[in-house]
Design a protein around this motif. Sequence first.
Motif, mmCIF file in Angstrom:
data_model
loop_
_atom_site.group_PDB
_atom_site.id
_atom_site.type_symbol
_atom_site.label_atom_id
_atom_site.label_comp_id
_atom_site.label_asym_id
_atom_site.label_seq_id
_atom_site.Cartn_x
_atom_site.Cartn_y
_atom_site.Cartn_z
ATOM 1 N N ASN A 234 61.292 46.577 32.133
ATOM 2 C CA ASN A 234 60.500 46.931 33.319
ATOM 3 C C ASN A 234 59.013 47.079 32.989
ATOM 4 O O ASN A 234 58.155 46.694 33.780
ATOM 5 C CB ASN A 234 61.045 48.215 33.961
ATOM 6 N N THR A 235 58.710 47.596 31.804
ATOM 7 C CA THR A 235 57.300 47.729 31.407
ATOM 8 C C THR A 235 56.686 46.348 31.193
ATOM 9 O O THR A 235 55.547 46.086 31.603
ATOM 10 C CB THR A 235 57.187 48.545 30.090
ATOM 11 N N VAL A 236 57.458 45.455 30.571
ATOM 12 C CA VAL A 236 56.973 44.090 30.333
ATOM 13 C C VAL A 236 56.650 43.433 31.676
ATOM 14 O O VAL A 236 55.600 42.804 31.854
ATOM 15 C CB VAL A 236 58.054 43.269 29.571
ATOM 16 N N VAL A 237 57.545 43.622 32.659
ATOM 17 C CA VAL A 237 57.355 43.006 33.978
ATOM 18 C C VAL A 237 56.156 43.629 34.691
ATOM 19 O O VAL A 237 55.323 42.930 35.270
ATOM 20 C CB VAL A 237 58.644 43.159 34.830
ATOM 21 N N LEU A 243 48.595 41.774 35.457
ATOM 22 C CA LEU A 243 47.682 40.719 35.007
ATOM 23 C C LEU A 243 47.654 39.557 36.009
ATOM 24 O O LEU A 243 46.593 39.074 36.404
ATOM 25 C CB LEU A 243 48.170 40.216 33.641
ATOM 26 N N ALA A 244 48.828 39.140 36.450
ATOM 27 C CA ALA A 244 48.906 37.968 37.323
ATOM 28 C C ALA A 244 48.418 38.271 38.731
ATOM 29 O O ALA A 244 47.966 37.384 39.450
ATOM 30 C CB ALA A 244 50.350 37.472 37.384
ATOM 31 N N ASP A 269 60.209 38.301 23.023
ATOM 32 C CA ASP A 269 58.816 38.139 22.639
ATOM 33 C C ASP A 269 57.989 38.487 23.871
ATOM 34 O O ASP A 269 57.998 37.748 24.849
ATOM 35 C CB ASP A 269 58.569 36.700 22.189
ATOM 36 N N ARG A 270 57.303 39.635 23.803
ATOM 37 C CA ARG A 270 56.636 40.155 25.002
ATOM 38 C C ARG A 270 55.624 39.156 25.583
ATOM 39 O O ARG A 270 55.644 38.868 26.782
ATOM 40 C CB ARG A 270 55.923 41.473 24.657
ATOM 41 N N VAL A 271 54.754 38.616 24.709
ATOM 42 C CA VAL A 271 53.716 37.715 25.220
ATOM 43 C C VAL A 271 54.346 36.495 25.892
ATOM 44 O O VAL A 271 53.923 36.064 26.961
ATOM 45 C CB VAL A 271 52.742 37.310 24.090
ATOM 46 N N GLN A 272 55.393 35.962 25.276
ATOM 47 C CA GLN A 272 56.032 34.765 25.866
ATOM 48 C C GLN A 272 56.659 35.069 27.220
ATOM 49 O O GLN A 272 56.502 34.296 28.170
ATOM 50 C CB GLN A 272 57.110 34.235 24.921
ATOM 51 N N ILE A 273 57.382 36.186 27.313
ATOM 52 C CA ILE A 273 58.035 36.511 28.589
ATOM 53 C C ILE A 273 56.978 36.833 29.648
ATOM 54 O O ILE A 273 57.104 36.459 30.815
ATOM 55 C CB ILE A 273 59.041 37.684 28.409
ATOM 56 N N LEU A 277 56.247 35.112 33.384
ATOM 57 C CA LEU A 277 56.036 35.854 34.631
ATOM 58 C C LEU A 277 54.685 35.518 35.264
ATOM 59 O O LEU A 277 54.604 35.297 36.471
ATOM 60 C CB LEU A 277 56.119 37.356 34.346
ATOM 61 N N VAL A 278 53.646 35.474 34.431
ATOM 62 C CA VAL A 278 52.314 35.154 34.972
ATOM 63 C C VAL A 278 52.363 33.781 35.637
ATOM 64 O O VAL A 278 51.859 33.580 36.744
ATOM 65 C CB VAL A 278 51.238 35.202 33.857
#
Length: 380
Positions: A234-237, A243-244, A269-273, A277-278
């Motif tokens: 949820n934090t990653v999302v 950002l997006a 991989d946080r940046v990749q996921i 999303l972005v």
Amino acid sequence: MSTPPRLPTEPFSADDINDRLTAILDAVPDAIVVIDAGGRIESFSAAAQRMFGFDPAEVIGRSVNMLMPGPYRDEHDAFIDRFKRTGEARIIGIGRVVSGRRKDGTIFPIELSVSEATFQGNRSFIGFIRDVSERKATERRLEELQTELAHVSRVSEMGQMASTLAHELNQPLTAVLAYLGTALHLLESGDGHEKAQSVVERAASQARRAGSIIHKLRDFLGKGQTTRRPEAINTVVEEASALALIGAKQLQVQSRLELDPAAATVVLDRVQIQQVLVNLIRNAIEAMAHGDRRELVVRTHAAEGRIEVSVSDTGPGIAADVAAKLFQPFVSTKTGGMGIGLSICRSIIQSHGGDIRALPNPAGVGTTFTFTLPTGGPAD
Ligand code: ADP
């Protein structure tokens, strides 16, 4: 059909058989190394000599661990000890890629398969070894290319948002200047010390806001090596959406996050996921640019053994001519669109063991992109 081989009139002698066997073994492209139950090399094929750089005289009778670097060497010694004690053959490296060590000390990837044979009551182990350096090098190069392509795509995505980002950064900076001006004024007047303190605090909070945008951007645009660790989905999302969605308000997009509290930690991989999303969110915003309804929902949902993440819009839906090849590279309906966003999304999600699909919304308006990430267990 080939004609049957001529039957020899004389039976083969033991020497003949030996010669023929040696000739056949020498023609096999894989290296063949036979060891006895104590791990000593009994035979070393021609391909093995070429691959490892040793002559048979240098290796026959010696421990096979001279062909291995640590830690396989220690692992193998332990295996031989165990075998001597229990008679149980737990062969390391059956059909897997391990490392070999050449005479000159260089270490190279090998694919090793081991079979067991009993000859005159003695057990031997036969190792079939294939040098996979080239295949591994190609795989590595492909991975590097994919990482580079994903990086280019992130830079391009943010490049397209540059003016919005500049605006977003300018706002807190302008506020900082205004607050500091006020604080200076209050201090000069001599009687507003306490007020000045609170104004300076507000300036600091605006500076932090600008700082956090830059921080997220720097992470996102970094070239970083791919690293996977357990992350709270949820934090990653949330971070990726922030950002997006920069500038989405000006475009009159109403956005909503529906995060399932049961969606816990996923190894990713946080940046990749976040890149996925972005990409999905920016596509959704672009798809709604010319419509009347501009509603965007980003959801997470914990299901059995996986987390589902979806991005829904109220846009015109996927154009019929791209629907069938949506996730293929260079498919775009946009002027100037690179058409690699969704293909990168798919390769990122697949490399995480999940899948991604796009479906028309049940209500008939817009599209929902959903990707899954395996959690490796039941929903928690
Ligand atoms: P690009 O955005 O550069 O075109 P993508 O791979 O991200 O590349 O998208 C490919 C195409 O998929 C887009 O050009 C568009 O036609 C279609 N598409 C993607 N997302 C949506 C969406 N949410 N609604 C409608 N069409 C979409």
